[in-house]
Design an enzyme around this catalytic site. Sequence first.
Site, PDB file in Angstrom:
ATOM      1  N   ASP A   1       6.572  14.993  -5.209  1.00 23.43           N
ATOM      2  CA  ASP A   1       6.510  13.687  -5.855  1.00 23.43           C
ATOM      3  C   ASP A   1       7.532  13.441  -6.958  1.00 23.43           C
ATOM      4  O   ASP A   1       8.240  12.450  -6.937  1.00 23.43           O
ATOM      5  CB  ASP A   1       5.092  13.456  -6.407  1.00 23.43           C
ATOM      6  CG  ASP A   1       4.883  12.052  -6.922  1.00 23.43           C
ATOM      7  OD1 ASP A   1       5.315  11.120  -6.248  1.00 23.43           O
ATOM      8  OD2 ASP A   1       4.295  11.897  -8.006  1.00 23.43           O
ATOM      9  N   CYS A  44       0.086  -5.431   6.736  1.00 23.24           N
ATOM     10  CA  CYS A  44       0.226  -4.949   5.347  1.00 23.24           C
ATOM     11  C   CYS A  44       0.923  -5.985   4.482  1.00 23.24           C
ATOM     12  O   CYS A  44       0.537  -6.212   3.332  1.00 23.24           O
ATOM     13  CB  CYS A  44       0.980  -3.617   5.323  1.00 23.24           C
ATOM     14  SG  CYS A  44       2.596  -3.681   6.117  1.00 23.24           S
ATOM     15  N   CYS A  99      -3.696  -1.040   7.782  1.00 27.07           N
ATOM     16  CA  CYS A  99      -2.725  -0.528   8.766  1.00 27.07           C
ATOM     17  C   CYS A  99      -3.464   0.058   9.970  1.00 27.07           C
ATOM     18  O   CYS A  99      -4.262   0.982   9.834  1.00 27.07           O
ATOM     19  CB  CYS A  99      -1.850   0.538   8.116  1.00 27.07           C
ATOM     20  SG  CYS A  99      -0.724   1.320   9.281  1.00 27.07           S
TER      21      CYS A  99
HETATM   22  C1  B12 Z   1       8.200   5.484  -7.324  1.00 31.26           C
HETATM   23  C2  B12 Z   1       7.042   5.748  -6.395  1.00 31.26           C
HETATM   24  C3  B12 Z   1       6.052   4.779  -6.319  1.00 31.26           C
HETATM   25  C4  B12 Z   1       6.220   3.390  -6.916  1.00 31.26           C
HETATM   26  C5  B12 Z   1       7.165   2.558  -6.015  1.00 31.26           C
HETATM   27  C6  B12 Z   1       6.784   2.664  -4.518  1.00 31.26           C
HETATM   28  C7  B12 Z   1       7.894   2.336  -3.542  1.00 31.26           C
HETATM   29  N1  B12 Z   1       7.505   1.871  -2.366  1.00 31.26           N
HETATM   30  O1  B12 Z   1       9.071   2.538  -3.813  1.00 31.26           O
HETATM   31  C8  B12 Z   1       4.753   2.896  -6.983  1.00 31.26           C
HETATM   32  C9  B12 Z   1       4.163   3.256  -8.343  1.00 31.26           C
HETATM   33  C10 B12 Z   1       4.546   1.412  -6.733  1.00 31.26           C
HETATM   34  C11 B12 Z   1       4.122   3.786  -5.908  1.00 31.26           C
HETATM   35  C12 B12 Z   1       2.958   3.445  -5.248  1.00 31.26           C
HETATM   36  C13 B12 Z   1       2.385   4.254  -4.268  1.00 31.26           C
HETATM   37  N2  B12 Z   1       2.690   5.509  -3.958  1.00 31.26           N
HETATM   38 CO1  B12 Z   1       4.291   6.381  -4.597  1.00 31.26          CO
HETATM   39  N3  B12 Z   1       5.903   7.269  -4.977  1.00 31.26           N
HETATM   40  C14 B12 Z   1       6.954   6.953  -5.654  1.00 31.26           C
HETATM   41  C15 B12 Z   1       8.015   8.046  -5.560  1.00 31.26           C
HETATM   42  C16 B12 Z   1       7.952   8.897  -6.853  1.00 31.26           C
HETATM   43  C17 B12 Z   1       9.441   7.544  -5.333  1.00 31.26           C
HETATM   44  C18 B12 Z   1       9.544   6.471  -4.215  1.00 31.26           C
HETATM   45  C19 B12 Z   1      10.908   5.870  -4.153  1.00 31.26           C
HETATM   46  O2  B12 Z   1      11.903   6.575  -4.189  1.00 31.26           O
HETATM   47  N4  B12 Z   1      10.974   4.537  -4.045  1.00 31.26           N
HETATM   48  C20 B12 Z   1      12.214   3.822  -3.897  1.00 31.26           C
HETATM   49  C21 B12 Z   1      12.221   3.201  -2.508  1.00 31.26           C
HETATM   50  C22 B12 Z   1      13.429   2.257  -2.338  1.00 31.26           C
HETATM   51  O3  B12 Z   1      12.376   4.275  -1.625  1.00 31.26           O
HETATM   52  P1  B12 Z   1      11.288   4.675  -0.502  1.00 31.26           P
HETATM   53  O4  B12 Z   1       9.938   4.476  -1.056  1.00 31.26           O
HETATM   54  O5  B12 Z   1      11.660   6.002   0.031  1.00 31.26           O
HETATM   55  O6  B12 Z   1      11.555   3.508   0.538  1.00 31.26           O
HETATM   56  C23 B12 Z   1      12.382   3.673   1.633  1.00 31.26           C
HETATM   57  C24 B12 Z   1      12.100   2.590   2.637  1.00 31.26           C
HETATM   58  O7  B12 Z   1      11.864   1.396   1.965  1.00 31.26           O
HETATM   59  C25 B12 Z   1      13.367   2.662   3.429  1.00 31.26           C
HETATM   60  N5  B12 Z   1      13.816   1.404   3.981  1.00 31.26           N
HETATM   61  C26 B12 Z   1      14.350   0.348   3.357  1.00 31.26           C
HETATM   62  N6  B12 Z   1      14.674  -0.590   4.236  1.00 31.26           N
HETATM   63  C27 B12 Z   1      14.370  -0.095   5.449  1.00 31.26           C
HETATM   64  C28 B12 Z   1      14.496  -0.668   6.699  1.00 31.26           C
HETATM   65  C29 B12 Z   1      14.070   0.065   7.808  1.00 31.26           C
HETATM   66  C30 B12 Z   1      14.224  -0.553   9.154  1.00 31.26           C
HETATM   67  C31 B12 Z   1      13.498   1.365   7.642  1.00 31.26           C
HETATM   68  C32 B12 Z   1      13.024   2.149   8.816  1.00 31.26           C
HETATM   69  C33 B12 Z   1      13.383   1.922   6.356  1.00 31.26           C
HETATM   70  C34 B12 Z   1      13.817   1.167   5.293  1.00 31.26           C
HETATM   71  O8  B12 Z   1      14.407   3.121   2.600  1.00 31.26           O
HETATM   72  C35 B12 Z   1      13.866   3.407   1.328  1.00 31.26           C
HETATM   73  C36 B12 Z   1      14.683   4.517   0.680  1.00 31.26           C
HETATM   74  O9  B12 Z   1      14.398   5.782   1.267  1.00 31.26           O
HETATM   75  C37 B12 Z   1       7.527   8.855  -4.301  1.00 31.26           C
HETATM   76  C38 B12 Z   1       7.841  10.355  -4.323  1.00 31.26           C
HETATM   77  C39 B12 Z   1       9.311  10.582  -3.998  1.00 31.26           C
HETATM   78  N7  B12 Z   1       9.967  11.376  -4.819  1.00 31.26           N
HETATM   79  O10 B12 Z   1       9.813  10.056  -3.005  1.00 31.26           O
HETATM   80  C40 B12 Z   1       5.994   8.577  -4.297  1.00 31.26           C
HETATM   81  C41 B12 Z   1       5.307   8.406  -2.928  1.00 31.26           C
HETATM   82  C42 B12 Z   1       6.202   7.531  -2.097  1.00 31.26           C
HETATM   83  N8  B12 Z   1       4.089   7.679  -3.256  1.00 31.26           N
HETATM   84  C43 B12 Z   1       3.092   7.998  -2.529  1.00 31.26           C
HETATM   85  C44 B12 Z   1       1.827   7.337  -2.575  1.00 31.26           C
HETATM   86  C45 B12 Z   1       0.651   8.049  -1.926  1.00 31.26           C
HETATM   87  C46 B12 Z   1       1.708   6.077  -3.186  1.00 31.26           C
HETATM   88  C47 B12 Z   1       0.520   5.104  -3.096  1.00 31.26           C
HETATM   89  C48 B12 Z   1      -0.154   5.068  -1.723  1.00 31.26           C
HETATM   90  C49 B12 Z   1      -0.507   5.448  -4.210  1.00 31.26           C
HETATM   91  C50 B12 Z   1      -1.653   4.456  -4.311  1.00 31.26           C
HETATM   92  N9  B12 Z   1      -2.645   4.503  -3.447  1.00 31.26           N
HETATM   93  O11 B12 Z   1      -1.669   3.631  -5.192  1.00 31.26           O
HETATM   94  C51 B12 Z   1       1.223   3.761  -3.439  1.00 31.26           C
HETATM   95  C52 B12 Z   1       1.788   3.097  -2.170  1.00 31.26           C
HETATM   96  C53 B12 Z   1       2.553   1.832  -2.448  1.00 31.26           C
HETATM   97  C54 B12 Z   1       3.632   1.587  -1.380  1.00 31.26           C
HETATM   98  N10 B12 Z   1       3.362   0.697  -0.444  1.00 31.26           N
HETATM   99  O12 B12 Z   1       4.685   2.233  -1.450  1.00 31.26           O
HETATM  100  C55 B12 Z   1       3.444   9.090  -1.530  1.00 31.26           C
HETATM  101  C56 B12 Z   1       3.587   8.464  -0.128  1.00 31.26           C
HETATM  102  C57 B12 Z   1       3.188   9.357   1.049  1.00 31.26           C
HETATM  103  C58 B12 Z   1       3.435   8.648   2.366  1.00 31.26           C
HETATM  104  N11 B12 Z   1       2.665   8.997   3.388  1.00 31.26           N
HETATM  105  O13 B12 Z   1       4.319   7.809   2.491  1.00 31.26           O
HETATM  106  C59 B12 Z   1       4.773   9.675  -2.147  1.00 31.26           C
HETATM  107  C60 B12 Z   1       5.782  10.178  -1.137  1.00 31.26           C
HETATM  108  C61 B12 Z   1       4.344  10.806  -3.110  1.00 31.26           C
HETATM  109  C62 B12 Z   1       4.021  12.114  -2.380  1.00 31.26           C
HETATM  110  N12 B12 Z   1       4.711  13.188  -2.718  1.00 31.26           N
HETATM  111  O14 B12 Z   1       3.193  12.175  -1.512  1.00 31.26           O
HETATM  112  N13 B12 Z   1       4.847   4.887  -5.678  1.00 31.26           N
END
Ligand code: B12
Length: 378
Positions: free
Chosen positions: A133, A196, A250
Site C-alpha cells: 500500500d 459503479c 460490481c
Molecule cells: C491513493 C490511494 C487511494 C485514494 C485514491 C484512489 C484511486 N483510485 O486512485 C483513495 C483514498 C480515494 C483510495 C480509496 C480506496 N482504496 Co486505495 N489506494 C491508494 C494507493 C495508496 C495509491 C493508488 C494510486 O496510485 N492512485 C492513482 C491512480 C491514478 O492510479 P491507480 O489507482 O493505479 O489507477 C490506475 C487506473 O486508473 C489506470 N487507468 C487509467 N485509465 C485507464 C484506462 C484503461 C482502459 C485501463 C485499463 C486502466 C486505466 O491507470 C491508473 C494508474 O495505474 C493504493 C496503493 C498503491 N500504492 O497503489 C491503494 C489501493 C489502490 N487502495 C485499495 C483499496 C482497498 C481502497 C478502497 C476500496 C478502500 C475503501 N473501501 O474505502 C477505496 C477504493 C476507491 C477506488 N474506487 O479506488 C487497494 C485496492 C485493491 C484492489 N483490489 O484494487 C490498494 C491497492 C491498496 C492495497 N495494497 O491493497 N485509495
Amino acid sequence: MSTLSASRLKARAAELGFDRAGITRAEPSPTLDAYLRWIDAGMHGPLGYMARPDRVERRRDLSVILPGVQSLVVVALDYRGAAPAEWLTDPSRGRFSAYSWGSDYHGVMLEKLEALAAWLTRETGGAHRAYVDTGPILERSHGQAAGLGFVGKNTLLIHPRRGSLFFLGEILTTLECDAYDAPLPQATMCGSCTRCLAACPTNAFPAPHVLDARRCISMWTIEHKGTIDLALRPLFGNWVFGCDICQDVCPFNRFAPETREPAFTPNAARIAPPLVELLALDEAGFQARFAGTPVARTGRERLARNACVAAGNWGSGEALRPLIALLDDASPLVRGHAAWALGHIGGGAARAALDSAWQRETDAAARDELAAALDNRE
Ligand code: B12
C-alpha cells in the site's frame, strides 16, 4: 546469477496464506501516463504525497527503489467478511468499509511478505524489497501486468472470478524469473457495465477508470484531516470510514470468496456500530475498539467528525444528546461538525444547544459552522 522459480515461489506464497501470486518483469507501470494525467489534473486533491516529484520518479522507474531490480512479485489476499445485511443499510448505524472489519492489513501482509522475501534469500539469493500500500508503486497496474486481474471502471483491480475484495502487496527483486505471468485477456473486462460509475453518490468518476479523489467518500472519511466539504456531506449517507459502493454494485463481487485469513475475521463491533455509540467514544473507548485496525490511523477525532456527518444524515432526535455533548469536545473540528449535524436535525433542543454554544465558542471555523447551522434553522 540464480533464477527465481515461479512455481516454487507461488507454492511458498500459498503456504504463507496468500490467495494468489503473479510475477512480472520490473518494467515501468503500463499505466504510468494515466497516473501522470491524474496528478496534472489535481485529482489527488489533499493526497499531496502522491504528487511529490520523488514519488513520481519512483513510479516511473522501479530501479530508483531497488537498483538492479528485475522482477516484481505481486500477491493478493482476500478480505471479504460476512456481515448482517440489515446493519449495512440502517441509517442509525455508522458504516465502515469491509476492509477495516478485521486487523490492519498492512501488518498482516507485510509479515507474510517479509517471510516470503526471507525464504527467497535463503533459497535463491538476490536483494528484495517488500511493499504493501504505502510504497511508491502503482500496485493495481503491476497487479494487472502480473495476471492478478484487470483494472475495472471503478479503478479497482478485479479478478474475473473472485471480484475486487482483496489487498495487494509486492516484492521487488533483483532475481530473474523462469516463468513470467501474462496479463489477463481484454475479454475479461467490464464490457458495457457502468454500475459503479452510476452508483457513486458523490459522482467521483469523471470517466471510466478515473477516480477524482476530491469527490471520493473514502478519501474524505479516511485520509482528509480537516473540514469535510459542505456540499458533499449530505451525500455520504451513513459511511463513517471508507466506502464500498463502487465495489458492492460490481457484478464480479457476487463471486468474491470469503477471507481465509483469521486476522480478517470481522469483529462485530467494527462493522456498523450504532452512531450514538460512535459519537460517545472518548479516546480510551476509541483505542479499546479500534487499536490494531486501519481505523486507528485515522484516529478518534476524525472518526467523531465522520460520525457527526452520518448522524446529520440520519436526522433522528436520538442523536441529539451525544451531538450536543460534542459541542464541548476538545477538538474544534468535532465541535464544528456536531453543529452541522444539529442544524440538520433541527428542533428546539438543537436550536437551544447551538445558541448556547455560540455564546462560548472561540474557534473561527467552529463559529462558522455554528452560524451556518443557526441560519439553517431560521
Ligand atoms: C491513493 C490511494 C487511494 C485514494 C485514491 C484512489 C484511486 N483510485 O486512485 C483513495 C483514498 C480515494 C483510495 C480509496 C480506496 N482504496 Co486505495 N489506494 C491508494 C494507493 C495508496 C495509491 C493508488 C494510486 O496510485 N492512485 C492513482 C491512480 C491514478 O492510479 P491507480 O489507482 O493505479 O489507477 C490506475 C487506473 O486508473 C489506470 N487507468 C487509467 N485509465 C485507464 C484506462 C484503461 C482502459 C485501463 C485499463 C486502466 C486505466 O491507470 C491508473 C494508474 O495505474 C493504493 C496503493 C498503491 N500504492 O497503489 C491503494 C489501493 C489502490 N487502495 C485499495 C483499496 C482497498 C481502497 C478502497 C476500496 C478502500 C475503501 N473501501 O474505502 C477505496 C477504493 C476507491 C477506488 N474506487 O479506488 C487497494 C485496492 C485493491 C484492489 N483490489 O484494487 C490498494 C491497492 C491498496 C492495497 N495494497 O491493497 N485509495
